[in-house]
Design an enzyme around this catalytic site. Structure first.
Site, short mmCIF file in Angstrom:
data_model
loop_
_atom_site.label_atom_id
_atom_site.label_comp_id
_atom_site.label_asym_id
_atom_site.label_seq_id
_atom_site.Cartn_x
_atom_site.Cartn_y
_atom_site.Cartn_z
N LYS A 124 2.01 -3.73 6.71
CA LYS A 124 2.46 -3.75 5.30
C LYS A 124 3.98 -3.62 5.24
O LYS A 124 4.63 -4.28 4.42
CB LYS A 124 1.78 -2.63 4.50
CG LYS A 124 0.29 -2.83 4.31
CD LYS A 124 -0.03 -4.09 3.49
CE LYS A 124 -1.51 -4.38 3.43
NZ LYS A 124 -1.85 -5.69 2.89
N TYR A 170 -2.03 -1.01 10.94
CA TYR A 170 -2.29 -1.53 9.58
C TYR A 170 -1.08 -1.25 8.68
O TYR A 170 -0.54 -2.16 8.03
CB TYR A 170 -3.56 -0.91 8.98
CG TYR A 170 -3.65 -1.16 7.49
CD1 TYR A 170 -3.93 -2.44 7.00
CD2 TYR A 170 -3.40 -0.14 6.57
CE1 TYR A 170 -3.97 -2.68 5.63
CE2 TYR A 170 -3.43 -0.38 5.20
CZ TYR A 170 -3.72 -1.66 4.73
OH TYR A 170 -3.73 -1.89 3.38
N SER A 175 0.83 -1.20 0.00
CA SER A 175 0.00 0.00 0.00
C SER A 175 0.87 1.25 0.00
O SER A 175 1.97 1.26 0.56
CB SER A 175 -0.86 -0.03 1.27
OG SER A 175 -1.44 1.22 1.50
P1 NAD Z 1 -11.15 -6.56 1.14
O1 NAD Z 1 -11.37 -6.54 2.60
O2 NAD Z 1 -12.29 -6.27 0.25
O3 NAD Z 1 -10.56 -8.00 0.71
C1 NAD Z 1 -9.77 -8.77 1.54
C2 NAD Z 1 -10.38 -10.16 1.55
O4 NAD Z 1 -9.56 -11.01 2.37
C3 NAD Z 1 -11.77 -10.19 2.15
O5 NAD Z 1 -12.62 -10.91 1.28
C4 NAD Z 1 -11.61 -10.94 3.49
O6 NAD Z 1 -12.75 -11.69 3.80
C5 NAD Z 1 -10.40 -11.79 3.20
N1 NAD Z 1 -9.59 -12.15 4.36
C6 NAD Z 1 -9.07 -11.34 5.30
N2 NAD Z 1 -8.34 -12.05 6.18
C7 NAD Z 1 -8.40 -13.35 5.77
C8 NAD Z 1 -7.84 -14.56 6.25
N3 NAD Z 1 -7.08 -14.59 7.35
N4 NAD Z 1 -8.11 -15.69 5.57
C9 NAD Z 1 -8.88 -15.69 4.47
N5 NAD Z 1 -9.43 -14.56 3.97
C10 NAD Z 1 -9.18 -13.41 4.62
O7 NAD Z 1 -9.90 -5.61 0.83
P2 NAD Z 1 -9.35 -5.10 -0.57
O8 NAD Z 1 -9.66 -3.67 -0.66
O9 NAD Z 1 -9.75 -6.01 -1.64
O10 NAD Z 1 -7.80 -5.21 -0.26
C11 NAD Z 1 -7.04 -6.32 -0.69
C12 NAD Z 1 -5.60 -6.14 -0.24
O11 NAD Z 1 -5.11 -4.91 -0.77
C13 NAD Z 1 -5.40 -6.04 1.28
O12 NAD Z 1 -4.20 -6.69 1.60
C14 NAD Z 1 -5.30 -4.55 1.52
O13 NAD Z 1 -4.53 -4.27 2.66
C15 NAD Z 1 -4.58 -4.11 0.28
N6 NAD Z 1 -4.81 -2.70 -0.07
C16 NAD Z 1 -6.07 -2.23 -0.22
C17 NAD Z 1 -6.29 -0.89 -0.55
C18 NAD Z 1 -7.67 -0.31 -0.66
O14 NAD Z 1 -7.80 0.90 -0.56
N7 NAD Z 1 -8.70 -1.10 -0.88
C19 NAD Z 1 -5.19 -0.04 -0.74
C20 NAD Z 1 -3.90 -0.56 -0.59
C21 NAD Z 1 -3.74 -1.90 -0.26
C1 WQD Z 2 -9.52 9.66 0.47
C2 WQD Z 2 -9.68 11.14 0.68
C3 WQD Z 2 -10.15 11.81 2.95
C4 WQD Z 2 -14.09 9.99 3.25
C5 WQD Z 2 -6.91 4.77 2.73
C6 WQD Z 2 -5.88 4.13 3.62
C7 WQD Z 2 -4.67 3.76 2.82
C8 WQD Z 2 -5.04 2.91 1.62
C9 WQD Z 2 -6.10 3.56 0.80
C10 WQD Z 2 -4.98 0.59 2.23
C11 WQD Z 2 -9.00 11.65 1.96
C12 WQD Z 2 -11.30 12.13 2.04
C13 WQD Z 2 -12.86 10.40 2.77
C14 WQD Z 2 -15.08 10.97 3.54
C15 WQD Z 2 -13.56 12.67 2.81
N1 WQD Z 2 -5.61 1.65 2.02
N2 WQD Z 2 -12.61 11.71 2.55
N3 WQD Z 2 -14.78 12.28 3.30
O1 WQD Z 2 -7.28 7.85 3.48
O2 WQD Z 2 -6.33 8.13 1.14
O3 WQD Z 2 -6.35 5.93 2.17
O4 WQD Z 2 -7.22 3.88 1.65
O5 WQD Z 2 -3.83 0.37 2.20
O6 WQD Z 2 -3.82 3.07 3.67
O7 WQD Z 2 -5.52 5.05 4.62
O8 WQD Z 2 -8.50 6.92 1.45
O9 WQD Z 2 -10.83 6.89 0.69
O10 WQD Z 2 -10.36 7.09 3.17
O11 WQD Z 2 -9.85 9.00 1.68
O12 WQD Z 2 -13.33 13.87 2.61
O13 WQD Z 2 -16.17 10.67 4.00
O14 WQD Z 2 -11.08 11.43 0.84
O15 WQD Z 2 -9.93 12.84 3.87
O16 WQD Z 2 -8.46 12.89 1.66
P1 WQD Z 2 -7.08 7.32 2.14
P2 WQD Z 2 -9.97 7.40 1.78
#
Ligand code: NAD
Ligand code: WQD
Length: 346
Positions: free
Chosen positions: A158, A154, A128
């Site tokens: 990572k 969190y 991330s």
């Molecule tokens: P998500 O929660 O939709 O998907 C994660 C899935 O993993 C879920 O279906 C959950 O049920 C499953 N899961 C969690 N722990 C588990 C376990 N121990 N065993 C089996 N299944 C398990 O999240 P996402 O948005 O699809 O994110 C996927 C990956 O990408 C994560 O590692 C997250 O940290 C990373 N990531 C997400 C974002 C984002 O903004 N969505 C940004 C950066 C990184």
């Molecule tokens: C985006 C922007 C908020 C909601 C998060 C995690 C990061 C990564 C991606 C996993 C920000 C603004 C949001 C609302 C708002 N995930 N906002 N009103 O914070 O960039 O990142 O998701 O790895 O680790 O921190 O994403 O979608 O929460 O926010 O104004 O109701 O929208 O302040 O500027 P963020 P977000």
């Protein structure tokens, strides 16, 4: 040659489900492993509709070595693992840090153990942009930009997982790509799969679409006095299907013998958009007025960050293709679909 089997942990989740679709389109055979801790079994039905067959799926916890071992031992020819499964809510990780370390780090260790045991060599890991924290030198970050002390448990998971994988790759048994995702948004163009936030969404785009459809009364923009052109935070919003495609490229990259043992790639568009720009783009794309107000800054928010995507463009051969408007329209189509099928998240 048969289709290559890829274990997709977290394959029922938001990014995992979109990646399953792209894997099938690119001739892979995904094996989904998910315990539905943050997703729903219905996702498998929706995937079946989309890809035309029921994907193989196992309801199990990736921290459970014995259960996951059975998946490896039942499939002698696994080509690789894409490890999405993790807990991902920054705020929740402050309240329940142990659960986050336990789930995110342990699941990785179990997978690495099994990969070594069953001679599975290729790993793609979901990292991330949170590992960059608040960047010092400009708001555009590259893979070699400094990593910051984690702002949340969190984020720390990572960093820990990246380091573990980097060390393990030194033993020549495993090759890996660490993909640092920026802000994934949107949904598959069909509107049949998308993001399913349980309870009140933390992320911007689901909050926007839930407001537009009437589930939430109004969106609060968290602060407009940042040092950015319109005062609101800047992020790199990337369409989830573009993000999904990066995993196909990463598998190709790892599969080439010449390439780095442990590669790191930023997966973002390379452009920053402010919160206000996202709201405006949503209104323009959907021709709707969104009910919103300006509120207090949210604790812990980074002012502005977006990807330098040159390395993934030139070395991975991957580029984000979809526009912000396209991404927001797809998110809206997904929200409308959820209403049409009367799927309740709360
Ligand atoms: P998500 O929660 O939709 O998907 C994660 C899935 O993993 C879920 O279906 C959950 O049920 C499953 N899961 C969690 N722990 C588990 C376990 N121990 N065993 C089996 N299944 C398990 O999240 P996402 O948005 O699809 O994110 C996927 C990956 O990408 C994560 O590692 C997250 O940290 C990373 N990531 C997400 C974002 C984002 O903004 N969505 C940004 C950066 C990184
Ligand atoms: C985006 C922007 C908020 C909601 C998060 C995690 C990061 C990564 C991606 C996993 C920000 C603004 C949001 C609302 C708002 N995930 N906002 N009103 O914070 O960039 O990142 O998701 O790895 O680790 O921190 O994403 O979608 O929460 O926010 O104004 O109701 O929208 O302040 O500027 P963020 P977000």
């Amino acid at each position: 040659m048969g289709r290559k089997k890829i274990i997709v942990t977290g394959g029922a989740g938001y990014i995992g489900s979109h990646t399953v679709v792209e894997l099938v389109a690119h001739g892979y055979d995904p094996i989904i492993v998910d315990n539905y801790s943050n997703s729903f079994p219905e996702v498998i039905d929706w995937l079946e509709e989309l890809i035309g067959f029921r994907p193989i799926n196992h309801n199990l916890d990736c921290c459970d070595y014995d259960s996951l071992k059975k998946v490896f031992s039942d499939n002698s020819d696994i080509a690789g693992v894409i490890h999405f499964a993790a807990y991902k809510a920054v705020g929740e990780s402050m309240e329940k840090p142990i659960a986050y370390y336990q789930n995110n780090v342990n699941s990785l260790l179990v997978i690495l153990n099994l990969m070594e045991e069953f001679n599975v060599k290729h790993l793609v890991f979901s990292s991330s942009c949170t590992v960059y924290g608040t960047p010092d030198n400009g708001i555009q970050v590259a893979e070699n930009s400094e990593l910051k002390p984690p702002a949340s448990p969190y984020g720390h998971t990572k960093i820990i997982c990246e380091e573990i994988i980097q060390n393990v790759c030194g033993n020549d048994k495993i090759k890996a790509s660490l993909l640092r995702y920026f802000n994934p948004i949107g949904a598959h163009r069909s509107g049949k799969i998308g993001e399913l936030p349980i309870g009140k969404p933390n992320n911007l785009v689901p909050f926007i679409t839930q407001t537009a459809i009437g589930i939430r009364e109004k969106l609060t923009i968290f602060g407009n006095t940042y040092n950015t052109p319109d005062g609101t935070n800047i992020r790199d919003y990337i369409h989830v299907s573009d993000l999904a495609n990066a995993h196909i490229k990463a598998l190709d990259y790892i599969g080439n013998k010449q390439n780095e043992k442990c590669s790191i790639f930023n997966i973002g568009t390379g452009n920053g958009n402010s919160v206000k720009e996202v709201v405006d783009a949503f209104e323009k794309a959907t021709e709707m007025k969104l009910n919103y107000q300006i509120g207090e800054k949210r604790a812990g928010d980074v002012e502005a960050i977006y990807a330098n995507a040159q390395k993934s463009n030139s070395i991975l051969g991957w580029t984000a293709e979809r526009t912000l408007e396209e991404s927001l329209l797809s998110a809206w189509k997904w929200q409308l679909n959820l209403k049409a099928i009367d799927f309740k998240l709360d």
